[in-house]
Write an enzyme that holds these catalytic residues in place. Structure first.
Site, short mmCIF file in Angstrom:
data_model
loop_
_atom_site.label_atom_id
_atom_site.label_comp_id
_atom_site.label_asym_id
_atom_site.label_seq_id
_atom_site.Cartn_x
_atom_site.Cartn_y
_atom_site.Cartn_z
N TYR A 55 62.90 -68.88 -18.63
CA TYR A 55 61.61 -69.45 -18.21
C TYR A 55 61.65 -69.64 -16.71
O TYR A 55 62.66 -70.10 -16.16
CB TYR A 55 61.37 -70.80 -18.89
CG TYR A 55 60.15 -70.75 -19.78
CD1 TYR A 55 58.90 -70.51 -19.24
CD2 TYR A 55 60.26 -70.90 -21.16
CE1 TYR A 55 57.78 -70.41 -20.04
CE2 TYR A 55 59.14 -70.82 -21.97
CZ TYR A 55 57.90 -70.57 -21.41
OH TYR A 55 56.80 -70.47 -22.20
N GLU A 58 58.54 -70.69 -14.61
CA GLU A 58 57.23 -71.09 -14.08
C GLU A 58 57.37 -71.55 -12.65
O GLU A 58 58.37 -72.15 -12.26
CB GLU A 58 56.63 -72.21 -14.93
CG GLU A 58 55.94 -71.68 -16.17
CD GLU A 58 55.35 -72.80 -17.02
OE1 GLU A 58 54.89 -73.79 -16.44
OE2 GLU A 58 55.38 -72.66 -18.24
N ASP A 91 39.90 -53.72 -7.53
CA ASP A 91 40.79 -53.57 -8.69
C ASP A 91 41.24 -52.11 -8.70
O ASP A 91 40.49 -51.22 -9.11
CB ASP A 91 40.02 -53.93 -9.96
CG ASP A 91 40.85 -53.77 -11.22
OD1 ASP A 91 41.96 -53.21 -11.14
OD2 ASP A 91 40.37 -54.18 -12.30
N THR A 106 47.15 -52.79 -12.08
CA THR A 106 48.18 -52.71 -13.10
C THR A 106 49.38 -52.01 -12.46
O THR A 106 49.25 -51.40 -11.39
CB THR A 106 47.75 -51.85 -14.31
OG1 THR A 106 47.46 -50.54 -13.82
CG2 THR A 106 46.52 -52.42 -15.00
N LYS A 135 49.91 -47.62 -14.77
CA LYS A 135 49.06 -46.42 -14.83
C LYS A 135 49.59 -45.41 -13.81
O LYS A 135 50.76 -45.04 -13.91
CB LYS A 135 47.61 -46.82 -14.63
CG LYS A 135 47.13 -47.77 -15.76
CD LYS A 135 45.68 -48.17 -15.65
CE LYS A 135 45.32 -49.14 -16.77
NZ LYS A 135 43.94 -49.65 -16.64
N ARG A 182 54.59 -51.95 -18.00
CA ARG A 182 53.28 -52.55 -18.29
C ARG A 182 53.22 -53.90 -17.57
O ARG A 182 54.07 -54.76 -17.77
CB ARG A 182 53.10 -52.82 -19.78
CG ARG A 182 53.28 -51.64 -20.68
CD ARG A 182 52.62 -51.88 -22.00
NE ARG A 182 51.19 -51.79 -21.83
CZ ARG A 182 50.54 -50.65 -21.66
NH1 ARG A 182 51.16 -49.50 -21.67
NH2 ARG A 182 49.23 -50.66 -21.48
C1 LIG Z 1 43.38 -50.78 -17.17
C2 LIG Z 1 42.53 -51.63 -16.30
C3 LIG Z 1 42.61 -53.03 -16.36
C4 LIG Z 1 43.36 -53.76 -17.43
O1 LIG Z 1 44.69 -53.57 -17.47
P1 LIG Z 1 45.54 -54.18 -18.71
O2 LIG Z 1 46.94 -54.10 -18.21
O3 LIG Z 1 45.26 -53.34 -19.87
O4 LIG Z 1 45.10 -55.58 -18.90
C5 LIG Z 1 41.87 -53.76 -15.46
N1 LIG Z 1 41.08 -53.15 -14.56
C6 LIG Z 1 40.95 -51.81 -14.49
C7 LIG Z 1 40.05 -51.21 -13.47
C8 LIG Z 1 41.67 -51.02 -15.37
O5 LIG Z 1 41.52 -49.69 -15.31
#
Ligand SMILES: *Cc1c(COP(=O)(O)O)cnc(C)c1O
Length: 478
Positions: free
Chosen positions: A64, A66, A241, A270, A273, A279
């Site tokens: 943990y 935090e 994002d 993220t 990707k 992840r």
């Molecule tokens: C995939 C994605 C997310 C979410 O990601 P997770 O790890 O699945 O929560 C948020 N914003 C955009 C633009 C995404 O493509």
């Protein structure tokens, strides 16, 4: 013959797991086999390196931690501090950011951290000020009421879902749609591109607290310099994002006006990707928002996942190597080769092509819904996902689009010649699939007819395409 380190590591791990619950070990082995066999064109997926994967399976999971580096609510976090600091350091260097917060467990969580940081920074609320300085016990019933009302009145302007925006940018199925009064900007119906004048107009009318850029299904670059000017003109905080295209930013394919980091007040992403890490999620920002961002846990996040932060540090170190830039460029070259191959064979693409890692096919040109196309392709060994196109007549469930992306196949080593061959396979399946009829004899949006011989033939060709490019070539599970 002695086994290489990767094979030894994964074989041993599976042996240890098998002794407790063999079905889990079998499923893990089966997952590798399935991934090796599939022509994976899912734009949001990739293959993390063995080092990244292995960094997740260890004792850090038991800890943990935090709080933030050096300021933990638990004792004994010195080794977590080490990996969290490494991940943050690599992220800052890689993206040229002043501050990096690497605790978010996913992209959604990174966005929640950012939303809260912006609200806490921007919303003029005496009750919120009290809450921020940890005088929560001093808040009266009326303070709480005011706090909820003031937070609930805030506005967000983001890209519409059907133009490629993400659920977490203020849409109903996500809490952001309940937290914010949301409006969205779409794309020009003629070109499919973002019309910045329209975005500016929407911002002037709506006066959002937050302007969000970023997408999961827009096949083009976004000019973040212009978006920042729009945000500044209405006093909005500009958030990007970059979940989908972080790898292209890391690999310096998106630079200048197209690199979000120098232009945005706050950037979320993220890590799994195009960035090819574990992840997880991450937030980058300047010094102004850093303190608020660091409150992510426990404000909106559960305890950090130190094993995943360790893997983030490994993956970010990989992304800082010179060869990652080559990888990022090949992702785009491959997407463009795929787009060209499809266009030449008569497919209709949203925006007519791509300048990032993804291609959006409008399958209504083939007389199909996205759902039918997705299934027919899957029957033929090609893994994609259906996706709405702008002003989609079939809605978000059936859709009229197929989204395909190249980060995963590029990791495997496939190049532009294989992308042209892939375009041929996709076109063949879509061209040979026809809509089926429902029980009442009317046209169905889900049923379809595809000669099994065609599916089988394409499936075989797809498998042949992959043969020269083994996935995880160093990993032999025996
Ligand atoms: C995939 C994605 C997310 C979410 O990601 P997770 O790890 O699945 O929560 C948020 N914003 C955009 C633009 C995404 O493509």
């Amino acid at each position: 013959m002695s086994l290489n380190a990767e094979s030894t590591a994964f074989r041993s791990a599976l042996e240890v797991i098998r002794a407790v619950e063999p079905r889990v070990a079998d499923a893990i082995g089966a997952e590798l086999a399935d991934q090796r066999e599939s022509l994976k064109l899912i734009a949001s997926e990739n293959y993390a390196s063995p080092a990244t994967l292995l960094a997740m399976g260890n004792w850090f999971s038991d800890k943990y931690a935090e709080g933030t580096i050096g300021r933990r609510f638990y004792a004994g976090c010195q080794n977590v501090d080490t990996v969290e600091a490494l991940a943050a350091e690599h992220a800052k260097e890689l993206f040229g950011a002043a501050h990096a917060y690497v605790q978010p467990h996913s992209g959604i969580d990174a966005n929640l951290v950012a939303f809260w940081a912006i609200l806490a920074d921007r919303v003029e609320s005496p009750a919120l000020r009290k809450a921020q300085v940890r005088q929560v016990n001093d808040l009266t019933e009326a303070d709480w009421f005011a706090l909820r009302r003031e937070l609930g009145d805030q506005r967000m302007l983001g890209m519409s879902l059907d133009a490629g925006g993400h659920l977490t940018h203020g849409f109903r199925p996500n809490i952001s749609g309940k937290m914010f009064d949301q409006r969205s900007y779409g794309t020009d119906p003629a070109t499919g591109l973002i019309d910045y004048d329209r975005v500016a107009e929407a911002a002037r009318e709506f006066r959002p607290l937050i302007l969000v850029a970023g997408y999961s299904a827009y096949p083009r670059k976004v000019n973040f310099r212009i978006m920042r000017e729009i945000a500044d003109s209405v006093g909005a905080t500009f958030m990007v994002d970059m979940a989908h295209f972080a790898g292209l930013v890391a690999g310096k394919v998106f630079t200048g006006d197209f690199d979000p980091v120098p232009h945005a007040h706050i950037v979320t992403t993220t890590t799994h990707k195009s960035l090819r890490g574990p992840r997880g999620g991450m937030v980058l920002c300047g010094p102004e928002l850093a303190d608020q961002v660091d409150r992510g846990c426990p404000m909106v996040l559960g305890g950090p996942l130190p094993h995943v932060m360790a893997a983030k540090a490994v993956a970010l170190a990989e992304a800082r190597r010179p060869d990652f830039a080559g990888y990022a460029q090949r992702i785009v070259d491959n997407a463009q080769a795929l787009a060209d191959g499809l266009l030449r064979r008569g497919a209709t693409l949203v925006t007519g092509g791509t300048d990032n890692h993804l291609v959006l096919i409008d399958v209504s040109g083939y007389g199909l819904t996205g759902r039918q196309a997705e299934q027919a392709l899957l029957d033929s060994g090609i893994v994609t996902n259906r996706n709405a196109v702008p002003q989609d007549p079939n809605g978000a469930w059936y859709t009229s689009g197929i989204r395909i992306g190249t980060p995963a196949l590029t990791t495997r080593g496939l190049g532009t010649a294989e992308m042209d061959a892939t375009a041929e396979l996709i076109h063949t399946v879509l061209d040979r699939t026809t809509p089926g009829t429902g029980p009442d004899g009317a046209g169905s949006k889900a049923k379809y007819v595809l000669d099994p011989a065609v599916a089988e033939q394409v499936g075989k060709q797809a498998a042949d395409l992959l043969t020269p490019f083994p996935l995880y070539p160093a990993v032999d599970l025996g």
